[in-house]
Motif scaffolding. Sequence first.
Motif, PDB file in Angstrom:
ATOM      1  N   TYR A 280       0.830  -1.207   0.000  1.00 12.64           N
ATOM      2  CA  TYR A 280       0.000   0.000   0.000  1.00 12.64           C
ATOM      3  C   TYR A 280       0.867   1.261   0.000  1.00 12.64           C
ATOM      4  N   TYR A 281       1.829   1.339   0.913  1.00  8.32           N
ATOM      5  CA  TYR A 281       2.690   2.521   0.983  1.00  8.32           C
ATOM      6  C   TYR A 281       3.522   2.678  -0.286  1.00  8.32           C
ATOM      7  N   ALA A 282       4.007   1.576  -0.822  1.00  8.53           N
ATOM      8  CA  ALA A 282       4.799   1.642  -2.053  1.00  8.53           C
ATOM      9  C   ALA A 282       3.959   2.156  -3.217  1.00  8.53           C
ATOM     10  N   LEU A 283       2.709   1.765  -3.262  1.00 13.69           N
ATOM     11  CA  LEU A 283       1.829   2.254  -4.325  1.00 13.69           C
ATOM     12  C   LEU A 283       1.401   3.694  -4.092  1.00 13.69           C
ATOM     13  N   LYS A 284       1.097   4.029  -2.844  1.00 16.94           N
ATOM     14  CA  LYS A 284       0.619   5.372  -2.538  1.00 16.94           C
ATOM     15  C   LYS A 284       1.703   6.424  -2.805  1.00 16.94           C
TER      16      LYS A 284
ATOM     17  N   LYS B 239       9.334   9.568   1.459  1.00 17.67           N
ATOM     18  CA  LYS B 239       8.017   9.711   2.080  1.00 17.67           C
ATOM     19  C   LYS B 239       7.393   8.342   2.354  1.00 17.67           C
ATOM     20  N   ALA B 240       7.545   7.417   1.424  1.00 18.18           N
ATOM     21  CA  ALA B 240       6.985   6.084   1.600  1.00 18.18           C
ATOM     22  C   ALA B 240       7.587   5.381   2.813  1.00 18.18           C
ATOM     23  N   VAL B 241       8.906   5.427   2.924  1.00 20.82           N
ATOM     24  CA  VAL B 241       9.578   4.722   4.021  1.00 20.82           C
ATOM     25  C   VAL B 241       9.286   5.406   5.358  1.00 20.82           C
ATOM     26  N   ILE B 242       9.336   6.726   5.385  1.00 20.46           N
ATOM     27  CA  ILE B 242       9.040   7.436   6.636  1.00 20.46           C
ATOM     28  C   ILE B 242       7.611   7.153   7.087  1.00 20.46           C
ATOM     29  N   THR B 243       6.669   7.166   6.160  1.00 18.98           N
ATOM     30  CA  THR B 243       5.276   6.859   6.507  1.00 18.98           C
ATOM     31  C   THR B 243       5.168   5.427   7.027  1.00 18.98           C
ATOM     32  N   ALA B 244       5.860   4.506   6.383  1.00 21.99           N
ATOM     33  CA  ALA B 244       5.798   3.097   6.782  1.00 21.99           C
ATOM     34  C   ALA B 244       6.342   2.873   8.195  1.00 21.99           C
ATOM     35  N   VAL B 245       7.444   3.519   8.527  1.00 22.32           N
ATOM     36  CA  VAL B 245       8.030   3.281   9.851  1.00 22.32           C
ATOM     37  C   VAL B 245       7.315   4.048  10.955  1.00 22.32           C
ATOM     38  N   ASN B 246       6.479   4.998  10.592  1.00 18.36           N
ATOM     39  CA  ASN B 246       5.748   5.760  11.603  1.00 18.36           C
ATOM     40  C   ASN B 246       4.333   5.248  11.838  1.00 18.36           C
ATOM     41  N   GLN B 247       3.964   4.168  11.211  1.00 15.81           N
ATOM     42  CA  GLN B 247       2.646   3.589  11.463  1.00 15.81           C
ATOM     43  C   GLN B 247       2.722   2.651  12.654  1.00 15.81           C
TER      44      GLN B 247
ATOM     45  N   THR C  74       8.773  -1.925   2.426  1.00 16.97           N
ATOM     46  CA  THR C  74       8.424  -0.792   1.572  1.00 16.97           C
ATOM     47  C   THR C  74       9.663  -0.279   0.843  1.00 16.97           C
ATOM     48  N   GLY C  75      10.765  -0.137   1.577  1.00 22.96           N
ATOM     49  CA  GLY C  75      12.012   0.316   0.970  1.00 22.96           C
ATOM     50  C   GLY C  75      12.531  -0.642  -0.085  1.00 22.96           C
ATOM     51  N   ASN C  76      12.399  -1.934   0.164  1.00 28.18           N
ATOM     52  CA  ASN C  76      12.835  -2.928  -0.824  1.00 28.18           C
ATOM     53  C   ASN C  76      12.010  -2.846  -2.100  1.00 28.18           C
TER      54      ASN C  76
ATOM     55  N   VAL D 216      18.408   2.704  -7.190  1.00 29.65           N
ATOM     56  CA  VAL D 216      19.219   3.231  -6.090  1.00 29.65           C
ATOM     57  C   VAL D 216      19.347   4.748  -6.143  1.00 29.65           C
ATOM     58  N   GLU D 217      19.203   5.326  -7.315  1.00 25.82           N
ATOM     59  CA  GLU D 217      19.336   6.773  -7.458  1.00 25.82           C
ATOM     60  C   GLU D 217      18.283   7.538  -6.676  1.00 25.82           C
ATOM     61  N   GLU D 218      17.148   6.905  -6.377  1.00 28.00           N
ATOM     62  CA  GLU D 218      16.056   7.575  -5.671  1.00 28.00           C
ATOM     63  C   GLU D 218      16.141   7.443  -4.143  1.00 28.00           C
ATOM     64  N   ILE D 219      17.106   6.678  -3.669  1.00 23.15           N
ATOM     65  CA  ILE D 219      17.308   6.566  -2.227  1.00 23.15           C
ATOM     66  C   ILE D 219      18.084   7.802  -1.785  1.00 23.15           C
TER      67      ILE D 219
END
Length: 87
Positions: free
Chosen positions: A6-10, A17-25, A36-38, A46-49
């Motif tokens: 869900y977070y990866a799609l959203k 933003k995806a990873v921060i949202t995922a770890v804060n749930q 989500t990060g994977n 890797v360029e987007e990390i």
Amino acid sequence: MVISVYYALKYQTDFKKAVITAVNQSGDSDRTGVITGNILGAYLGVEEIPENWAKEVELSQELTQLADDLVKTNENSEGWHQKYPGW
């Protein structure tokens, strides 16, 4: 974990933003963040990390080399077989 998908799609164009949202749930947030990060790392590359995140990864050079080598799994050279015996 479905929530990771869900977070990866959203946030499919925003790795951070995806990873921060995922770890804060609530719940198993560390695992959710990793998955989500994977997913997004494989999708976006890797360029987007964020650079400051990537430089903190232990053994990052070795992991990058391993990933590059895995792309060449069909390479039939002596050097490759010495590096990864039994493969």
